[in-house]
Motif scaffolding. Sequence first.
Motif, mmCIF file in Angstrom:
data_model
loop_
_atom_site.group_PDB
_atom_site.id
_atom_site.type_symbol
_atom_site.label_atom_id
_atom_site.label_comp_id
_atom_site.label_asym_id
_atom_site.label_seq_id
_atom_site.Cartn_x
_atom_site.Cartn_y
_atom_site.Cartn_z
ATOM 1 N N TRP A 91 110.527 96.182 -24.610
ATOM 2 C CA TRP A 91 109.329 96.644 -25.296
ATOM 3 C C TRP A 91 108.786 95.556 -26.217
ATOM 4 O O TRP A 91 109.515 94.694 -26.692
ATOM 5 C CB TRP A 91 109.632 97.894 -26.135
ATOM 6 N N GLY A 92 107.493 95.629 -26.493
ATOM 7 C CA GLY A 92 106.845 94.714 -27.421
ATOM 8 C C GLY A 92 106.212 95.483 -28.562
ATOM 9 O O GLY A 92 106.324 96.705 -28.653
ATOM 10 N N LYS A 139 105.511 95.688 -22.147
ATOM 11 C CA LYS A 139 105.147 94.282 -22.008
ATOM 12 C C LYS A 139 104.154 94.071 -20.868
ATOM 13 O O LYS A 139 103.537 93.015 -20.771
ATOM 14 C CB LYS A 139 106.408 93.446 -21.788
ATOM 15 N N GLY A 164 96.906 95.771 -27.745
ATOM 16 C CA GLY A 164 97.949 94.991 -28.411
ATOM 17 C C GLY A 164 97.726 94.810 -29.887
ATOM 18 O O GLY A 164 98.573 94.238 -30.583
#
Length: 443
Positions: A268-269, A295, A323
């Motif tokens: 995960w980001g 991601k 993002g």
Amino acid sequence: MTLLTTPLRFLAAPFALLALSALTAKADTALNQPPPGYTALFNGKDLTGWFGHKGEDPRNLFGKSAEELEKIYADSMADVNAHWTVQNGELVNDGHGLFLTTKKLYRDFEFMVEYKTVPLADSGIYLRGCPQVQIWDTTEEGKFNLGADKGSGGLWNNSPGAPGKDPSKKMDKPFGEWNSFKITMIGERVTVVFNGEKVVDNAVLENYNDRKSPIFAQGPLKLQTHGNEIRWRNIFIKELDSDSATAALRGNAEGYTRLDNGKDLSNWGGAADNYEVHEGAIRCKPGKGGVLHTKEEYADFNVRLEFKLPPAGNNGLAIRYPGKGDTAYTGMTEIQVLDTEDKAYATIDPRQACGSVYGTIAAKRGFLRPTGEWNYYDITVKGSTIRVQLNGTTILDGDVAKVDPATVMHNSPHPGKDRTTGFFGFAGHGDAVEFRNVFIKKL
């Protein structure tokens, strides 16, 4: 039931009588005795657990106090006792009077029942207080134009042409024989097995009392009266817990990618420092927030996941998130994950309720499981459309492209609503909301 395998003519008369007596006793014992995991709704002796109710909107029972309900129950029994009797372990209705109704309300369940009826019969079984799994006299040509020629077991009060309205096969037995139903209801969907044949397969039962809304999350079972005698026996129910219901809803994972690994957040980001893995589930740390996101970016997709809310818990699903920024505005949207039934949210804008497309399209309320249980989301994002199913019920099916910007909550601009791709993730708001079994499939 175990049958005698030795022909009776080869037995001495006393032994034959003893054997027959034992067999009869065993049959009597088995009558109205539930199989493992099931509960008997009819005890074979009296009407304990039942009362009489008309074929009316079940919402007039919801929200009543215990005292109010007891009065309704008591007031109905003179009519019930005039038309319903117990005969040799069978529940008998003369074709008239109030519908026999369970005092208990049921959510997800498997329901089994046997019935035997007579010519000109027309009856049915109400699920969560709504009509109905149909029972016909399939020989009566006068009702063929209503669907009697197609057989019993269909969801007859569904709209013309709707899946499940008519059974897939006529399976009715001749008069004098017992028919059997096994009815499974999870969320808004119903499967009917009639005399061993699946005649309705996972069809939506429409809300007869409010066609614009899904069927109620819970409600009573009713046995309909409709002009001619009908007999019932072996009335059993198995309530499905949240795990069992979710397993049935989820089905197989063919074509899906699992996003959580039950161990860490390595795939995960985003705000990974603000989340943790707790007992195999992804959890937002109390007092923390931000968007934990994939991601990989997704365009059209279906995502299936489970979530658990603490009291008044608040989180969200980031849809086509770029993002950065607040996904409710910079992304296509945020789909609410909220303990809507908590009194803290009694007066929120409908477009903030659990399952809503935040600030723009309202979801139907009342379909969360009790706080502390795992809920199940099945969400499809395709083009500008979003469909949200919560615990097996479609609570939102909308198109953000058709939303008038002048009508959105607080007149706030949503510059990201037309995004065609982006990350998927969780939008934390400081509460320890948990997620598990997160599966996604590109469409």
